[in-house]
Design an enzyme around this catalytic site. Structure first.
Site, PDB file in Angstrom:
ATOM      1  CE  LYS A  34     -12.334   2.094  -7.308  1.00 31.17           C
ATOM      2  NZ  LYS A  34     -10.947   1.661  -7.319  1.00 31.17           N
ATOM      3  CG  HIS A  80      -0.581   0.185  -0.123  1.00 31.74           C
ATOM      4  ND1 HIS A  80      -1.333   1.341  -0.202  1.00 31.74           N
ATOM      5  CD2 HIS A  80      -1.031  -0.619  -1.124  1.00 31.74           C
ATOM      6  CE1 HIS A  80      -2.186   1.240  -1.198  1.00 31.74           C
ATOM      7  NE2 HIS A  80      -2.023   0.062  -1.770  1.00 31.74           N
ATOM      8  NE  ARG A 139       0.326  20.105 -23.009  1.00 28.78           N
ATOM      9  CZ  ARG A 139       0.617  20.632 -24.196  1.00 28.78           C
ATOM     10  NH1 ARG A 139      -0.285  20.627 -25.155  1.00 28.78           N
ATOM     11  NH2 ARG A 139       1.786  21.169 -24.404  1.00 28.78           N
ATOM     12  NE  ARG A 145     -11.219   6.859  -5.754  1.00 30.38           N
ATOM     13  CZ  ARG A 145     -11.033   7.021  -7.060  1.00 30.38           C
ATOM     14  NH1 ARG A 145     -11.529   8.093  -7.646  1.00 30.38           N
ATOM     15  NH2 ARG A 145     -10.390   6.140  -7.764  1.00 30.38           N
ATOM     16  CE  LYS A 154      -7.395   6.726  -5.895  1.00 26.82           C
ATOM     17  NZ  LYS A 154      -6.962   6.107  -4.630  1.00 26.82           N
ATOM     18  CG  HIS A 194      -5.841  -0.852   0.288  1.00 28.77           C
ATOM     19  ND1 HIS A 194      -6.951  -1.612   0.608  1.00 28.77           N
ATOM     20  CD2 HIS A 194      -5.639  -1.034  -1.043  1.00 28.77           C
ATOM     21  CE1 HIS A 194      -7.407  -2.204  -0.490  1.00 28.77           C
ATOM     22  NE2 HIS A 194      -6.629  -1.867  -1.504  1.00 28.77           N
TER      23      HIS A 194
END
Lengths: 375, 375
Positions: free
Chosen positions: B233, B258, B127, B247, B149, B254
Site C-alpha cells: 500500500k 462496494h 482547516r 493507486r 484517504k 472493490h
C-alpha cells in the site's frame, strides 16, 4: 471586455486567475468551458451552481445565458445561520442524486457565505472536485473568494470547520455591486481600506481622496478599488498560502472584529463594520507602542470612518478580550495580533497583553456606549 | 522493539512512517512527543484521542500509560452507521469546548471507521490539524490507515464526503489483533490477499502456504503479513497519492464489492468478505479476456477461498451492476475496473461493458444463491 483586469494567484498547490470586469456574467460559461478544455460543450462535464433564490432572481439569467446547457441549480437560503455542515451535507446529497462525479464542477454564485460553503463542498465531495468562484458582494469579491479558505461555522465559533481548497478561477463582475444595499457596500469597502493599510499606500490614498465617487458606486472607481484590493490579497496569499506568516496580516482588525461579531451573535453589525472597529483599536495599540506615527494613525482612523458610520453594538470590554482567546490564529495558547506600522505596512505580534487589549477594548466601548446614548 | 518494521510513505504532500510491531502501544506517547519535538512533555501541545468505549476498555490503559499527561478522550460508538458528518461535527464541537487549537493533535485509536472519521476531523478542524493513526483492526492496519484517504458516508453512498489528509505517523500494534473476532481477522486478511495479487507474489505465496499459521493468529506470521501488506500500500500510494492512475489497482475486487455492500446496506457481509466476492468476479472477467492464465486464476480463487468462507448475501445481478455506476472512481460516466494480469500484477481498464459485468455478477449470484439453498 478588453478593460478587464486579470490578477494571478500563485501558490504551491495551485495557480489561478482572478478576473475583474464590469460585464463578466454572460461570458463566464465560455471561460469555464475553456478552463475545462471544452468539456462543457462536449457534454462530458457538468456544472452545479450553488446560489440563493434572491441572487438567482437578480442575476441568474445573465449567468446561465453563457453556458452551453443549463447548469444544475443547488439552492441555499441567504444568511450566516445556514453556513453549517448540515447545509453542505444536504448539497452533497443533492449532487450525488444528480449523478455528480469527480469531473463535475461547482460554481459558487453569491456572497461570502455561499462562496465559503461551496468551496468546502467542493473540497469534500468525493474528497475534492473543482470549483469556480463568482462572488456577488464586494466583500466576497475583494476578500473571501480569493485564497482558498473554505468552511462553515460550528456552534463553538465561526469558520471552525473547513479546508484550504483553491478555485479554478474567480470572476468578479463589478456591475453586480450596483444592486447591493449601501450599508453592505460600505462594510465591504472596509476590507479594501484594510488592504490599503497593510500593503498598498496608493489604494489607501485613492480611497481617501476619491471616497465620494467610490461611495456613490461609480463603476470605474469601484472596479479600480476591487482590482487593487484583489491584487493585495493575491500577493499575500501567493507568498503564504497556508497562513504560516505573512498571510496573517490580512487579519488586521479581525481579532477584535471577530470578538465583536461573536459577542453580538453576528446579528448587530456587518462583518466590515466590526472589522472597522477592530482596525481603529489595533491602530490605537500600535500608536501606544509608538509603532506608527500619530499622524498616520489619525489618517487611518479618518479613512476608516469615511467608510462608516461606525455603528454601535452591545458588548463589554472584558467579554471581548475573553473572546479573542478563541481566535483560530492562536497557536499553543499565544494570541496573534496584527498591528499597522504605517500606511501600507503591517506586522504580526504575539505579545499583546491582556491589559493592553483591555485598554483598547475599553476605549472602543466607551465610544460605542456614547453612540448608544446619543442614538 | 528492535524487530519492529518501519515503512515510509513518501508523497508530494507528506512523508511519514508506518511502524509495525507487536508491543507498540505503550511506546506511542513517546514517539508522538518526539514527532512534536517534545511539545507534549513541555505541555505546549495537546492530544485528543478518538476511540470507542469497547476499544478503550480493552487497550486504553496501555496506550495512555505512554503519554506524559492523560490525553482528552473523544468517544464515538462503534459502527458504520455513525460514520457521518453529524458525528464529525459533534467531535469538532467537543474539541473546541476543550480549547483545541491548530497545534493540537488528534489520535485515531480504532478500526477503519474511527480512522476515516478522525482523519477527516483533523482535515477540517480549523482547516487542518495533525493526526496520528493507531489502527486496531487488521483491515485498518493493512489498508485504511495508510494513504491519507479520510471521510464519512452520505446517505447517497459510502465515503462520498472526505479529504486527502495524511497522518503524521501510523503505529500498527499487531498484539491487538489477538482480540479480534475470527471472522473479522479473516475478512481483513482478504486485503492482504489483494495486496499479494496486485503487487507482491511472495506475500501471496506466504498467504497460500502459511494460511494455517496466519489464520490461527500466529504473531510472527501476522506481523509479516501486516508489514508486507503495508509495504504494498505504501509503495502504491507513494507513486500515486491522488489516485490518478496506479493507486486505483488497490481497488481490485472493490467495484463489485462496494456494490454488494450497498445492495445489502452494509449489514450482511464484512468489507473484506464483499471484496473477496469481488476479487473472484474480477478474476473471472480477466480469465474470460485471456488476461490471466487459467492456472493463475485458479490459484487466486483458491487463496481467496482459503481466507473465507465466502458467505451468502441477498442481491440480484442487475441491481449490482446498476450500483457500480455510482462508483466514486468513475470519471465523466466511464466505469473503472481493476483486473489481475497474473499473481503480483494488475491493471485498470475502462472498457468493461455492462454485459461483461452482468455475466460476472450472474455467475457470482448463482454461487451465492446455491449457498443460500444449502444453508
Amino acid at each position: 471586455m478588453s478593460n478587464n483586469t486579470k490578477i494571478a494567484v500563485r501558490t504551491a498547490s495551485s495557480t489561478y486567475e482572478v478576473e475583474i470586469g464590469s460585464d463578466l456574467l454572460p461570458h463566464i460559461g465560455a471561460r469555464v468551458d475553456s478552463l475545462l478544455n471544452g468539456g462543457l460543450c462536449a457534454g462530458k462535464q457538468r456544472v452545479f451552481v450553488v446560489t440563493s433564490p434572491e441572487i438567482w432572481k437578480l442575476h441568474g439569467e445573465r449567468l446561465a445565458s453563457g453556458f452551453p446547457s443549463a447548469p444544475v441549480l443547488l439552492s441555499v437560503p441567504a444568511g450566516e445561520q445556514h453556513k453549517r455542515l448540515a447545509t453542505v451535507e444536504r448539497l452533497a446529497e443533492e449532487m450525488a442524486q444528480h449523478g455528480a462525479d469527480r469531473d463535475s464542477v461547482l460554481l459558487a454564485f453569491g456572497g461570502g457565505v455561499i462562496g465559503d460553503m461551496t468551496g468546502f463542498l467542493a473540497a469534500m465531495y468525493m474528497r475534492g472536485i473543482r470549483y469556480v468562484q463568482v462572488p456577488t458582494t464586494l466583500l466576497a469579491q475583494v476578500d473571501s473568494s480569493i485564497g482558498g479558505k473554505t468552511g462553515v461555522n460550528l456552534a463553538a465559533g465561526k469558520n471552525l470547520a473547513g479546508a484550504f481548497h483553491h478555485p479554478l478561477a474567480v470572476y468578479a463582475d463589478t456591475s453586480i455591486l450596483s444592486t447591493l444595499p449601501p450599508a453592505e457596500l460600505r462594510a465591504g469597502l472596509q476590507e479594501s481600506v484594510k488592504a490599503g493599510i497593510i500593503r498598498d499606500r496608493a489604494l489607501f490614498d485613492f480611497l481617501d481622496t476619491e471616497s465620494a465617487a467610490v461611495l456613490r458606486g461609480d463603476r470605474d472607481a469601484l472596479t479600480r478599488v476591487v482590482a487593487d484590493s484583489v491584487r493585495v490579497k493575491a500577493d499575500v496569499v501567493s507568498a503564504d498560502e497556508r497562513e504560516l506568516g505573512l498571510r496573517m496580516i490580512l487579519n488586521l482588525g479581525h481579532t477584535l472584529g471577530h470578538a465583536i461579531e461573536a459577542a453580538t451573535q453576528y446579528k448587530q453589525l456587518l462583518h466590515g463594520e466590526a472589522i472597522a472597529w477592530g482596525m481603529i483599536a489595533a491602530t490605537g495599540i500600535a500608536a501606544h507602542r509608538n509603532l506608527i506615527t500619530a499622524d498616520e494613525a489619525a489618517q487611518i482612523e479618518r479613512v476608516v470612518r469615511a467608510y462608516g458610520p461606525l455603528r454601535s453594538f452591545t458588548a463589554n470590554a472584558t467579554e471581548l478580550v475573553a473572546l479573542t482567546a478563541k481566535d483560530k490564529k492562536n497557536r499553543s495558547g499565544a494570541r496573534s495580533f496584527v498591528l499597522p506600522l504605517g500606511i501600507g505596512d503591517a506586522t504580526v505580534v504575539r505579545d499583546v497583553s491582556e491589559a493592553e487589549l483591555l485598554e483598547a477594548a475599553e476605549a472602543m466601548m466607551s465610544e460605542v456606549n456614547s453612540l448608544q446614548v446619543t442614538a
